[in-house]
Design a protein around this motif. Structure first.
Motif, PDB file in Angstrom:
ATOM      1  N   SER A   1      43.385  39.406  39.082  1.00  0.00           N
ATOM      2  CA  SER A   1      44.285  39.874  40.141  1.00  0.00           C
ATOM      3  C   SER A   1      43.681  39.644  41.518  1.00  0.00           C
ATOM      4  N   ARG A   2      42.394  39.928  41.668  1.00  0.00           N
ATOM      5  CA  ARG A   2      41.713  39.697  42.950  1.00  0.00           C
ATOM      6  C   ARG A   2      41.695  38.208  43.287  1.00  0.00           C
ATOM      7  N   SER A   3      41.439  37.372  42.298  1.00  0.00           N
ATOM      8  CA  SER A   3      41.403  35.927  42.535  1.00  0.00           C
ATOM      9  C   SER A   3      42.768  35.417  42.983  1.00  0.00           C
TER      10      SER A   3
ATOM     11  N   ILE B   1      43.392  36.544  46.606  1.00  0.00           N
ATOM     12  CA  ILE B   1      42.621  35.730  47.554  1.00  0.00           C
ATOM     13  C   ILE B   1      43.266  34.357  47.708  1.00  0.00           C
TER      14      ILE B   1
ATOM     15  N   ALA C   1      41.407  42.772  36.388  1.00  0.00           N
ATOM     16  CA  ALA C   1      41.187  43.092  37.797  1.00  0.00           C
ATOM     17  C   ALA C   1      40.602  41.898  38.535  1.00  0.00           C
ATOM     18  N   ARG C   2      39.676  41.184  37.912  1.00  0.00           N
ATOM     19  CA  ARG C   2      39.086  39.998  38.535  1.00  0.00           C
ATOM     20  C   ARG C   2      40.150  38.930  38.754  1.00  0.00           C
TER      21      ARG C   2
END
Length: 70
Positions: free
Chosen positions: A38-40, A43, A35-36
């Motif tokens: 994917s968020r990175s 962004i 999840a981290r």
């Protein structure tokens, strides 16, 4: 006055500066790591899109923005 209880320079004897903490802190699960990541990536893509948008707008406007009445 009041300095006699502290060592000179604020250094306490017997404490090593390179000693690592005993605990591992927060350990993420594999799902949290995915999840981290994917968020990175999201962004980074949004930032890249914004940079491209600003570049395109700058090209479209061209040097005409410098020609204005004073």
């Amino acid at each position: 006055m009041g300095r006699a209880d502290r060592p000179v320079g604020g250094v306490i004897d017997g404490v090593a500066m390179n000693k690592q903490p005993e605990d591992d802190g927060i350990v993420l699960t594999e799902a949290q790591k995915r999840a981290r990541r994917s968020r990175s990536i999201a962004i980074a893509l949004a930032l890249a899109a914004l940079v491209i948008l600003f570049y395109v707008v700058t090209l479209v406007k061209g040097p005409i923005v410098l020609v204005r009445p004073i």
